[in-house]
Design an enzyme around this catalytic site. Structure first.
Site, PDB file in Angstrom:
ATOM      1  N   LYS A 164       1.088  -1.521   0.376  1.00  0.00           N
ATOM      2  CA  LYS A 164      -0.394   0.278   0.343  1.00  0.00           C
ATOM      3  C   LYS A 164       0.886   1.268   0.129  1.00  0.00           C
ATOM      4  O   LYS A 164       1.771   1.304   0.687  1.00  0.00           O
ATOM      5  CB  LYS A 164      -0.672  -0.136   1.085  1.00  0.00           C
TER       6      LYS A 164
HETATM    7  O1  LIG Z   1      -7.034   1.112   2.609  1.00  0.00           O
HETATM    8  C1  LIG Z   1      -7.436   0.605   2.947  1.00  0.00           C
HETATM    9  C2  LIG Z   1      -7.222  -0.828   2.442  1.00  0.00           C
HETATM   10  O2  LIG Z   1      -6.626  -0.709   0.795  1.00  0.00           O
HETATM   11  C3  LIG Z   1      -8.093   0.736   4.521  1.00  0.00           C
HETATM   12  O3  LIG Z   1      -7.216  -0.382   5.580  1.00  0.00           O
HETATM   13  C4  LIG Z   1      -8.052   1.570   5.052  1.00  0.00           C
HETATM   14  O4  LIG Z   1      -6.847   2.368   5.412  1.00  0.00           O
HETATM   15  C5  LIG Z   1      -9.122   1.909   6.182  1.00  0.00           C
HETATM   16  O5  LIG Z   1     -10.299   1.011   5.563  1.00  0.00           O
HETATM   17  C6  LIG Z   1      -9.343   2.334   6.604  1.00  0.00           C
HETATM   18  O6  LIG Z   1      -7.894   3.525   7.173  1.00  0.00           O
HETATM   19  C7  LIG Z   1     -10.017   3.303   7.803  1.00  0.00           C
HETATM   20  O7  LIG Z   1     -10.856   4.511   7.990  1.00  0.00           O
HETATM   21  P1  LIG Z   1     -11.883   5.091   8.771  1.00  0.00           P
HETATM   22  O8  LIG Z   1     -12.499   3.525   9.389  1.00  0.00           O
HETATM   23  O9  LIG Z   1     -10.148   4.984  10.702  1.00  0.00           O
HETATM   24  O10 LIG Z   1     -11.865   5.946   8.695  1.00  0.00           O
END
Ligand SMILES: O=C(CO)[C@@H](O)[C@H](O)[C@H](O)[C@H](O)COP(=O)(O)O
Length: 216
Positions: free
Chosen positions: A83
């Site tokens: 990522k």
């Molecule tokens: O980006 C990805 C998958 O590629 C996720 O792991 C992503 O970082 C997470 O869904 C978010 O950071 C979670 O978001 P939030 O619920 O903290 O707003």
């Protein structure tokens, strides 16, 4: 639409894996930090628990260092997705890593133009953040996800959409209707999707009637 689990919590991954429908696990630096364990150890353990892709995010901010860190993380298994943030450095690193055959997810995507740029840099996945857009009174699925879907379709782009920052059942349902490839969801959201009070009440009634027949 497929389901990935959005967590670095080993217990939750073990429990969810038993359902047999989780086809990958996504993590980010916040989720790893929450578990208070060594980054590489967590990623290696997750790899033993799921058959599908395991997403690990680089923490370097400079493109060369991102590439170096990405290559190192990619060595952890043959199921790794690296990522990278959707910014100037991340897109440069995405192009370099993708050219080397590394599968990249460009994350922190908040506009359809960002998703298009990431796709052109060779991203295997783009990760639009639905919940965080909803938080600022924008329509995460209605505008962002649908626009990305349309742009990818019209331009015959093969990059997959992994919808992230999904907080509730409506987010997941709307993503499924909008045709995203993957919804990555926290364990609690998964429980909410499957559990229904009427299913529990219905089963309790079936069992009560069954027991009363046996006792006749
Ligand atoms: O980006 C990805 C998958 O590629 C996720 O792991 C992503 O970082 C997470 O869904 C978010 O950071 C979670 O978001 P939030 O619920 O903290 O707003």
């Amino acid at each position: 639409m497929r389901f990935y689990l959005d967590t670095a919590n080993i217990d939750d991954i073990e429990k969810a894996a038993k359902l047999g429908i989780i086809e990958g696990v996504t993590t980010n630096p916040s989720l790893i930090a929450k578990e208070g364990m060594d980054f590489e150890e967590v990623i290696k353990t997750i790899n033993t628990l799921v058959d599908g892709f395991v997403f690990a995010e680089v923490t370097a901010l400079d493109p060369e260092e991102m590439v170096e860190e990405g290559l190192k993380l990619n060595e952890l298994s043959d199921k790794m997705i690296i990522k990278l943030p959707c910014n100037w450095a991340g897109i440069q690193a995405c192009k370099i890593l993708s050219n080397k055959g590394v599968k990249v997810a460009v994350t922190l995507v908040f506009s359809a133009n960002q998703a298009l740029i990431a796709a052109r840099a060779g991203a295997y996945f783009v990760a639009p953040f639905v919940g965080r857009l909803n938080d600022i009174s924008q329509d995460g699925v209605g505008t962002l996800i649908k626009d990305i879907r349309e742009i990818f379709m019209v331009n015959k782009i093969k990059t997959k959409i992994v919808a992230a920052s999904l907080r509730n059942q409506m987010d997941v349902l709307n993503c499924a209707k909008a045709g995203v490839d993957v919804a990555t969801i926290p364990y609690q959201t998964l429980l909410g999707l499957l559990n229904h009070p009427l299913t529990d009440a219905g089963l309790a009634k079936f069992m009560k009637d069954w027991d009363s027949m046996k006792n006749k």
